[in-house]
Motif scaffolding. Sequence first.
Motif, PDB file in Angstrom:
ATOM      1  N   LEU A 222      81.571  61.622  40.829  1.00 33.15           N
ATOM      2  CA  LEU A 222      80.302  60.722  40.442  1.00 33.15           C
ATOM      3  C   LEU A 222      80.454  59.490  40.800  1.00 33.15           C
ATOM      4  O   LEU A 222      79.423  58.583  41.260  1.00 33.15           O
ATOM      5  CB  LEU A 222      80.061  60.827  39.056  1.00 33.15           C
ATOM      6  CG  LEU A 222      79.655  62.172  38.395  1.00 33.15           C
ATOM      7  CD1 LEU A 222      79.188  61.982  36.847  1.00 33.15           C
ATOM      8  CD2 LEU A 222      78.436  62.908  39.355  1.00 33.15           C
TER       9      LEU A 222
ATOM     10  N   ARG B 218      78.208  57.521  37.996  1.00 34.28           N
ATOM     11  CA  ARG B 218      78.113  58.053  36.764  1.00 34.28           C
ATOM     12  C   ARG B 218      77.527  57.546  35.631  1.00 34.28           C
ATOM     13  O   ARG B 218      77.348  56.341  35.393  1.00 34.28           O
ATOM     14  CB  ARG B 218      79.701  57.929  36.191  1.00 34.28           C
ATOM     15  CG  ARG B 218      79.957  58.705  34.891  1.00 34.28           C
ATOM     16  CD  ARG B 218      81.639  58.662  34.862  1.00 34.28           C
ATOM     17  NE  ARG B 218      81.888  59.453  33.436  1.00 34.28           N
ATOM     18  CZ  ARG B 218      82.918  59.357  32.808  1.00 34.28           C
ATOM     19  NH1 ARG B 218      83.842  58.658  33.238  1.00 34.28           N
ATOM     20  NH2 ARG B 218      83.084  59.948  31.695  1.00 34.28           N
TER      21      ARG B 218
ATOM     22  N   VAL C  84      85.563  63.950  36.971  1.00 36.66           N
ATOM     23  CA  VAL C  84      84.386  63.400  36.810  1.00 36.66           C
ATOM     24  C   VAL C  84      84.179  61.909  37.566  1.00 36.66           C
ATOM     25  O   VAL C  84      83.231  61.649  38.284  1.00 36.66           O
ATOM     26  CB  VAL C  84      83.767  63.020  35.394  1.00 36.66           C
ATOM     27  CG1 VAL C  84      82.491  62.437  35.447  1.00 36.66           C
ATOM     28  CG2 VAL C  84      83.605  64.458  34.945  1.00 36.66           C
ATOM     29  N   ASP C  85      84.922  61.018  37.428  1.00 40.25           N
ATOM     30  CA  ASP C  85      85.126  59.714  37.917  1.00 40.25           C
ATOM     31  C   ASP C  85      85.218  59.949  39.643  1.00 40.25           C
ATOM     32  O   ASP C  85      84.448  59.121  40.383  1.00 40.25           O
ATOM     33  CB  ASP C  85      85.979  58.843  37.414  1.00 40.25           C
ATOM     34  CG  ASP C  85      86.071  58.471  36.059  1.00 40.25           C
ATOM     35  OD1 ASP C  85      84.914  58.564  35.512  1.00 40.25           O
ATOM     36  OD2 ASP C  85      86.918  58.028  35.395  1.00 40.25           O
TER      37      ASP C  85
END
Length: 99
Positions: free
Chosen positions: A72, A76, A68-69
């Motif tokens: 995004l 984020r 995810v990091d």
Amino acid sequence: MVHAYTQDVPIDLPTYERILAEIGPEPLAGSLVHLCVRRPDGGLRYIDVWESVEACAAAFDERIHPAVDTVLAADRPGEPTVTPLEVLHMSGAAVDAGR
């Protein structure tokens, strides 16, 4: 003890698919079920069932959050709210195979 929850995430399907690509094809240890469904507002909802809270936490630390990091980066929006589910019964091919 089984750990189940829903999570509403403010991303679209192409972003979700990029996150999946970053996670990679290897199954997440301890994941029993992961569903991704579209919400009426256009966001996504995850419905997850894990073997345990510990298995879930390890997968987030080791594979999910890094993916995810990466996807995004600075955009984020923070960690989505987790809504726990009380599992009263489970069945299905994956569950039955483990018996």
